[in-house]
Design a protein around this motif. Sequence first.
Motif, short mmCIF file in Angstrom:
data_model
loop_
_atom_site.label_atom_id
_atom_site.label_comp_id
_atom_site.label_asym_id
_atom_site.label_seq_id
_atom_site.Cartn_x
_atom_site.Cartn_y
_atom_site.Cartn_z
N ILE A 45 0.88 -1.17 -0.04
CA ILE A 45 0.00 -0.18 0.04
C ILE A 45 0.69 1.33 0.12
O ILE A 45 0.31 2.23 -0.68
CB ILE A 45 -0.99 0.22 1.13
CG1 ILE A 45 -1.79 1.19 1.19
CG2 ILE A 45 -0.28 -0.04 2.46
CD1 ILE A 45 -3.09 1.16 0.00
N ASP A 46 2.05 1.09 0.55
CA ASP A 46 2.78 2.41 0.68
C ASP A 46 4.11 2.25 0.06
O ASP A 46 5.19 2.73 0.16
CB ASP A 46 3.19 2.51 2.32
CG ASP A 46 2.18 3.04 3.05
OD1 ASP A 46 1.13 3.38 2.73
OD2 ASP A 46 2.28 2.51 4.23
N LEU A 95 1.03 -5.61 -6.61
CA LEU A 95 0.06 -4.76 -5.93
C LEU A 95 -1.22 -5.50 -5.31
O LEU A 95 -1.54 -6.51 -5.95
CB LEU A 95 -0.74 -3.89 -6.86
CG LEU A 95 -1.90 -3.13 -6.41
CD1 LEU A 95 -1.58 -1.85 -5.22
CD2 LEU A 95 -2.65 -2.40 -7.66
N LEU A 154 -7.51 4.48 -4.50
CA LEU A 154 -7.06 5.68 -4.19
C LEU A 154 -6.85 6.40 -5.56
O LEU A 154 -5.80 6.26 -6.26
CB LEU A 154 -5.43 5.55 -3.39
CG LEU A 154 -5.92 5.15 -2.03
CD1 LEU A 154 -4.49 4.96 -1.31
CD2 LEU A 154 -6.74 5.98 -1.13
N THR A 180 -3.47 -3.80 -2.99
CA THR A 180 -4.76 -2.89 -2.48
C THR A 180 -5.17 -2.14 -3.68
O THR A 180 -4.48 -1.26 -4.24
CB THR A 180 -4.52 -1.94 -1.31
OG1 THR A 180 -3.96 -2.71 -0.27
CG2 THR A 180 -5.52 -1.12 -1.10
N TRP A 209 -9.68 -0.95 -1.72
CA TRP A 209 -9.30 0.36 -1.06
C TRP A 209 -8.28 0.13 0.18
O TRP A 209 -8.22 -0.94 0.59
CB TRP A 209 -10.91 1.22 -0.79
CG TRP A 209 -10.64 2.60 -0.93
CD1 TRP A 209 -10.50 3.83 -0.09
CD2 TRP A 209 -10.86 3.35 -2.38
NE1 TRP A 209 -10.44 4.93 -0.90
CE2 TRP A 209 -10.69 4.52 -2.32
CE3 TRP A 209 -11.06 2.80 -3.74
CZ2 TRP A 209 -10.67 5.61 -2.99
CZ3 TRP A 209 -11.35 3.60 -4.60
CH2 TRP A 209 -11.24 5.06 -4.46
N ASN A 210 -8.66 1.30 1.13
CA ASN A 210 -7.73 1.15 2.26
C ASN A 210 -8.72 2.18 3.52
O ASN A 210 -8.88 3.10 3.31
CB ASN A 210 -6.49 1.81 2.20
CG ASN A 210 -5.62 1.83 3.64
OD1 ASN A 210 -5.37 0.65 4.01
ND2 ASN A 210 -5.33 2.84 4.27
N SER A 218 -7.51 11.81 -3.93
CA SER A 218 -6.95 10.26 -3.81
C SER A 218 -8.24 9.66 -3.14
O SER A 218 -8.48 8.42 -3.08
CB SER A 218 -5.61 10.11 -3.34
OG SER A 218 -5.52 10.68 -1.92
N THR A 234 -0.27 2.78 -5.78
CA THR A 234 -1.85 3.10 -5.88
C THR A 234 -2.04 3.30 -7.24
O THR A 234 -1.31 3.43 -8.14
CB THR A 234 -1.98 3.95 -4.76
OG1 THR A 234 -1.47 5.37 -5.62
CG2 THR A 234 -1.68 4.04 -3.53
N TRP A 235 -3.45 3.28 -7.62
CA TRP A 235 -3.85 3.70 -8.75
C TRP A 235 -3.24 4.91 -9.27
O TRP A 235 -2.75 5.14 -10.51
CB TRP A 235 -5.34 3.84 -8.84
CG TRP A 235 -6.06 4.23 -10.28
CD1 TRP A 235 -5.39 4.16 -11.46
CD2 TRP A 235 -7.45 4.42 -10.24
NE1 TRP A 235 -6.39 4.43 -12.42
CE2 TRP A 235 -7.59 4.48 -11.85
CE3 TRP A 235 -8.64 4.63 -9.54
CZ2 TRP A 235 -8.73 4.94 -12.47
CZ3 TRP A 235 -9.55 5.11 -10.14
CH2 TRP A 235 -9.73 5.11 -11.47
N HIS A 236 -3.10 5.99 -8.58
CA HIS A 236 -2.47 7.26 -8.92
C HIS A 236 -1.00 7.03 -9.43
O HIS A 236 -0.65 7.75 -10.26
CB HIS A 236 -2.43 8.26 -7.69
CG HIS A 236 -1.73 9.49 -7.72
ND1 HIS A 236 -2.33 10.54 -8.10
CD2 HIS A 236 -0.43 9.82 -7.84
CE1 HIS A 236 -1.41 11.90 -8.23
NE2 HIS A 236 -0.22 11.18 -8.05
#
Length: 414
Positions: free
Chosen positions: A69-70, A92, A97, A94, A147-148, A116, A74-76
């Motif tokens: 996740i970090d 990936l 965002l 998750t 998601w998260n 996001s 993310t999608w972004h």
Amino acid sequence: MASRILTVTATIALAVMGSAFFSVAQEGHPQHLRAALRNLPIPASFFGVHIDHPEKNWPSVPIGGWRVIDNYVTWHDLEPQKGQWRHSVPVLYTLGLSPTWASARPQESKAFRPGSSAEPRDMQDWRDYVHTMATRYKGRIHYWEMWNEPNLRDFYTGDVDKLVDLSREAYSILHEVDSTNVLSSPPPTGGVNGAQWLDDYFRRGGSKYLDVVGFHFYVTPGDPEKMVPIAQRLTEVMAKYKVLEKPLWGTEAGWFIANHKTYVKPGTGSFSRVLDDDESPAFVARTYILLWVTGVSRFYWYGWDNHLMGLTEEDGTPKASAMAFAETQKWLVGARMIGCDADSSDTWICEIERDGEYRGYILWNTQGTRNVPIPASWNARNQHDLSGRTRALAGVHSIQVGVKPILLENKTPQ
């Protein structure tokens, strides 16, 4: 203690090596756990972690899974402009965002980047994103999460119905691309409040679009034992919406942990507590043990090398908590948990077994040090601690038990 004692029995269904059922009866307080546990070996996949910098701090001990996740995935991060996909990214797990260009509220500023935390403006963009991820990593990624922490506005500002819609589309696409894909529900956090959010999500139809129920078991600044009633409440929600046959996963939880090379400043509220070198190994072991007992079949510790919550220093140097993670795996993986209970002095005893007439007993006390007699029926031969030390117990009839679990065993595992 509460003035009124309640007895609740929750039936928990898990799906590791097939589905099995066991019951947990709780009387008023987590330490009064009574369990008739399923007779299944604990799998290596139970021991997952988050890793911030895998390129330099990959764990030196075995891990059973990695939640991403970090890690700028993310999608972004993967599609910063519509149709412009990045390459050579790590796995990936998750989904979500939104990138600014796809966001329903692109100027909204929350946890990550502008927009996001909002749902995507156009459902087709979401479909294209999920389909691209599923096809790109087909055969390499099988476990996906929606998601998260959607009950926190730092991560999600849309309504629950919209998230159900997104989950429906993701569930359909993932299984269409690869029937072996597994999708976890959006993982709320916050204990009872998180369980209430999940109840609402299921009520609105979300229970139809998942293979796994996900949750973030943060109980900071409290002790791991506070996770027990949360897990029990979650199983009640799962039973209410007839998804008890689905596995329950803890995809995130942890505490601030003191470093030796840098300073970890206490936060406010939930993160006001920073664990020291005695507390952090104890919390790692107790978290994994108790989550398994309460029906969680996979858990990802947050995090391996995080600068505030890591089991290692920022440069990857293992702390005492990393050794405890490794030792707890040795104790549990392949064993069957056949009983776990706490007495009136807050001493927990969890019994494990293996083939070849092996018996082990994991003990700790949540309040401090207690002298505990060793029953002759245990036939205890060796004692192991979370640092990896072993001592013989010949002629020893009692032991000192503290906040850090210890393992007594009648023989060396085969």
